[in-house]
Design an enzyme around this catalytic site. Structure first.
Site, PDB file in Angstrom:
ATOM      1  CE  LYS A 216       0.620  20.026   9.469  1.00 47.66           C
ATOM      2  NZ  LYS A 216      -0.323  19.197  10.142  1.00 47.66           N
ATOM      3  CD  GLU A 222      11.779   9.801   4.185  1.00 49.46           C
ATOM      4  OE1 GLU A 222      11.687  11.033   4.697  1.00 49.46           O
ATOM      5  OE2 GLU A 222      11.299   8.965   4.590  1.00 49.46           O
ATOM      6  N   GLY A 276      -1.486  15.544   7.746  1.00 52.69           N
ATOM      7  CA  GLY A 276      -1.221  15.297   6.568  1.00 52.69           C
ATOM      8  C   GLY A 276      -1.895  14.283   5.475  1.00 52.69           C
ATOM      9  NE  ARG A 277      -3.760  10.148  10.273  1.00 50.17           N
ATOM     10  CZ  ARG A 277      -2.825  10.902  11.099  1.00 50.17           C
ATOM     11  NH1 ARG A 277      -1.549  10.959  10.516  1.00 50.17           N
ATOM     12  NH2 ARG A 277      -3.005  10.704  12.215  1.00 50.17           N
ATOM     13  CD  GLU A 362       0.649   9.019   9.305  1.00 58.79           C
ATOM     14  OE1 GLU A 362       1.918   8.430   9.006  1.00 58.79           O
ATOM     15  OE2 GLU A 362       0.438   9.986   8.741  1.00 58.79           O
ATOM     16  CG  HIS A 393      -6.816 -14.527 -10.260  1.00 55.80           C
ATOM     17  ND1 HIS A 393      -7.434 -16.090 -10.734  1.00 55.80           N
ATOM     18  CD2 HIS A 393      -7.981 -13.891 -10.666  1.00 55.80           C
ATOM     19  CE1 HIS A 393      -8.496 -15.925 -11.454  1.00 55.80           C
ATOM     20  NE2 HIS A 393      -8.830 -14.698 -11.331  1.00 55.80           N
ATOM     21  CE  LYS A 521       8.915  11.183   9.932  1.00 59.68           C
ATOM     22  NZ  LYS A 521       7.958  12.319  10.033  1.00 59.68           N
TER      23      LYS A 521
HETATM   24  O1  F6P Z   1       5.815  10.543   8.630  1.00 62.36           O
HETATM   25  C1  F6P Z   1       4.979  10.686   8.627  1.00 62.36           C
HETATM   26  C2  F6P Z   1       4.242  11.827   8.138  1.00 62.36           C
HETATM   27  O2  F6P Z   1       4.540  12.988   9.055  1.00 62.36           O
HETATM   28  C3  F6P Z   1       3.002  12.030   7.480  1.00 62.36           C
HETATM   29  O3  F6P Z   1       2.071  12.136   8.491  1.00 62.36           O
HETATM   30  C4  F6P Z   1       2.945  12.912   6.348  1.00 62.36           C
HETATM   31  O4  F6P Z   1       1.867  12.852   5.876  1.00 62.36           O
HETATM   32  C5  F6P Z   1       4.166  12.789   5.824  1.00 62.36           C
HETATM   33  O5  F6P Z   1       5.129  12.327   7.002  1.00 62.36           O
HETATM   34  C6  F6P Z   1       4.822  13.828   5.033  1.00 62.36           C
HETATM   35  O6  F6P Z   1       5.121  14.881   5.786  1.00 62.36           O
HETATM   36  P1  F6P Z   1       5.382  16.297   5.130  1.00 62.36           P
HETATM   37  O7  F6P Z   1       4.285  16.778   4.511  1.00 62.36           O
HETATM   38  O8  F6P Z   1       5.591  17.470   6.560  1.00 62.36           O
HETATM   39  O9  F6P Z   1       6.403  16.202   4.453  1.00 62.36           O
END
Ligand code: F6P
Length: 558
Positions: A216, A222, A276-277, A362, A393, A521
């Site tokens: 987003k 990452e 995002g979610r 979240e 199990h 972060k």
């Molecule tokens: O760190 C949490 C977050 O901001 C989430 O809410 C989001 O889904 C994810 O990181 C990834 O963010 P992006 O789509 O901006 O890379």
């Protein structure tokens, strides 16, 4: 479900009343409610077509139900629902709407009419990008869009994390599991751990691989690190010029996608009103139709939209997301449960608990109200789960006999997609049996009688019987559908999305921000340079300093 509704002066009073109800002599018990009312199961079950939600195996009685609906009145749930669908900034701390429903509104449905208050721009943009996605997917599948060497794409790698990974990954897995009709192989690279990239790329041919950078913000460390690694992988075999053909971006940050070198016609955008979610329905979900075909993606959207309409239009007492939310509120705020277990008796929903962890935790892992005050009541529980029967199990021992109750959601489809009917009956029997066992438990007297009948000695009974006691009276909900397909899955996901929103409203918190993830972060950004060979130590607590020093020492880089 019926009850007489009243209003509390504030939420605190409502939560106090819920606790008082649970503190009644039988306030936490469920079996007496069934004994006293033969119609309980029916009255605490709600249906939406084939989707059945049974919350009768909770200790919610008429008084509790009345209190929960009074809490909803106090929290102005109806007003919240209107504001949500009107595109008002319900994400208060980020001044944003939460309009993921606009992404699934069908073409032809005027959002202005569908969403009171009108958000035409949202609908128009969503439809425009959906059309572009559909054309792109068709062109990739037909081979009209190909890789740099002229080969057709046979695999897609989605590079993204959190909401840009969990939803698309979970849905793609659910709709391709045990089938051989996938249009393309879909893989997901999320972790910045290099082991993940190595594993994901195993056996892939760069010439036949399409890479989606799903972010987003297009700034997530990452994802940007992994996207750069994927770029290097493509460039190493196919050359710099291949980047245009092999990459697409799914983002709101068009400047950053251009800077990465992604061709504008391969960029699919959306706006900040998609959290995002909640973004699997947006271009972030592009890996889904690439893997399973457009028709199934459309069915997924249609299923979710049907739940949107149900949630928007159905009175709260028959409203499935509201009832599921209420069951949770009771367990958390009346009984004090701090955990919530999700057991899908469906291997295809393997990643559903992981998806729900982000969606629920979240969204509602918050400690202040919209006014910025400490809530004074508990909010989101720790969500976890595994497919049944595997869970039986492993951790279900604790759920049956641990010291604290762990509410469970059982999820099951009546009709499977395989031809092993007996296996499915065994699976279903286990789901029903687990819920029944949690409810009724097993008393010491029952166990002793059973042992005695088998000839056990008194000493043996004294030793073993107490350990075999299961107290029962442990709450669960059951969600039963006829068949798990794309439409039903869309419905199921939207059910939980709206449940989370309802709970956030009842708790008076912002379900759509996620400030808690920021500090870690920021600190990681400061620590990265300190992990270079021979770097000077930073200013941390003693433990962190010591661990950084030891890390460098173990790598021979101190
Ligand atoms: O760190 C949490 C977050 O901001 C989430 O809410 C989001 O889904 C994810 O990181 C990834 O963010 P992006 O789509 O901006 O890379």
């Amino acid at each position: 479900m019926s009850a007489t509704q009243t209003r509390f002066p504030d939420r605190q009073a409502a939560f106090a009343r819920l606790r008082d109800l649970a503190a009644r002599p039988d306030g936490r018990r469920i079996t007496p409610l069934f004994a006293a009312d033969s119609g309980r199961a029916e009255r605490f079950t709600a249906r939406f077509d084939d989707l059945t939600l049974d919350i009768s195996k909770t200790a919610i009685d008429e008084a509790a139900l009345e209190t929960l609906f009074a809490l909803a009145e106090t929290a102005d749930l109806e007003g919240f629902r209107r504001r949500l669908f009107a595109g008002e900034p319900v994400n208060v701390t980020e001044h944003r709407a939460a309009m993921h429903m606009a992404l699934r509104a069908p073409a032809g449905v005027e959002l202005k009419a569908a969403l009171p208050g009108g958000v035409d721009e949202a609908a128009a943009l969503a439809r425009h990008e959906r059309d572009r996605m559909q054309k792109f997917v068709a062109a990739v599948h037909s081979g009209e869009i190909r890789g740099a060497t002229g080969e057709a794409f046979e695999a897609v790698v989605n590079v993204g994390i959190g909401g840009s990974d969990l939803g698309p990954r979970m849905v793609t897995q659910a709709l391709t599991w045990a089938r051989n009709d996938a249009k393309m192989e879909a893989r997901f690279l999320s972790n910045v751990d290099g082991h993940d990239a190595v594993e994901v790329l195993k056996g892939l041919d760069p010439a036949r691989t399409l890479i989606l950078v799903a972010s987003k913000t297009f700034t997530t460390l990452e994802t940007m690190t992994n996207a750069a690694a994927m770029r290097d992988w493509i460039v190493a075999t196919l050359g710099e010029k291949a980047v245009t053909a092999h990459f697409a971006a799914l983002s709101t940050n068009l400047k950053a996608t251009a800077a990465f070198g992604i061709a504008p016609e391969h960029v699919f955008g959306f706006r900040d009103w998609v959290g995002g979610r909640y973004s699997l329905w947006s271009p972030i979900g592009l890996s889904i139709p690439l893997a399973v075909g457009w028709d199934k993606f459309q069915a997924l959207l249609d299923g979710a939209w049907s739940m949107d309409c149900h949630f928007r239009d159905t009175p709260v007492r028959q409203n499935l997301p509201v009832l599921l939310a209420m069951a949770g509120i009771w367990n958390i705020n009346a009984l004090g449960c701090a955990t919530h277990c999700v057991l899908a008796y469906d291997e295809r929903l393997k990643r559903f608990p992981a998806f729900l962890q982000q969606l629920e935790m979240e969204s509602n892992g918050k400690h202040v109200t919209l006014a910025g005050d400490p809530t004074g009541w508990d909010t989101c529980p720790v969500v976890f789960g595994e497919p049944g029967t595997n869970a039986q199990h492993s951790f279900m021992q604790l759920v049956h006999q641990g010291t604290r109750p762990v509410p469970v959601d059982f999820i099951l489809a009546a009709v499977p997609d395989h031809d092993r009917p007996q296996a499915h009956r065994i699976l279903a029997a286990n789901a029903f049996a687990q819920a029944e066992a949690l409810l009724r438990g097993r008393s010491e007297a029952e166990i002793r009688a059973e042992m005695q009948a088998k000839g056990a000695s008194a000493a043996e009974m004294d030793l073993v019987a107490p350990a075999r006691v299961a107290q029962g009276e442990r709450p669960s909900n059951t969600i039963l559908v006829r068949h798990l397909d794309a439409f039903t899955l869309g419905r199921l996901i939207a059910l939980y999305e709206h449940k989370v929103a309802v709970q956030g409203c009842l708790w008076g918190i912002d379900s759509f921000d996620q400030w808690g993830v920021e500090l870690g972060k920021q600190l990681a950004g400061g620590i990265i340079p300190e992990l270079q060979p021979g770097a000077k130590p930073g200013h941390h607590d003693g433990s962190t300093n010591g661990l950084i020093a030891r890390f460098l020492e173990l790598r021979g880089e101190a």
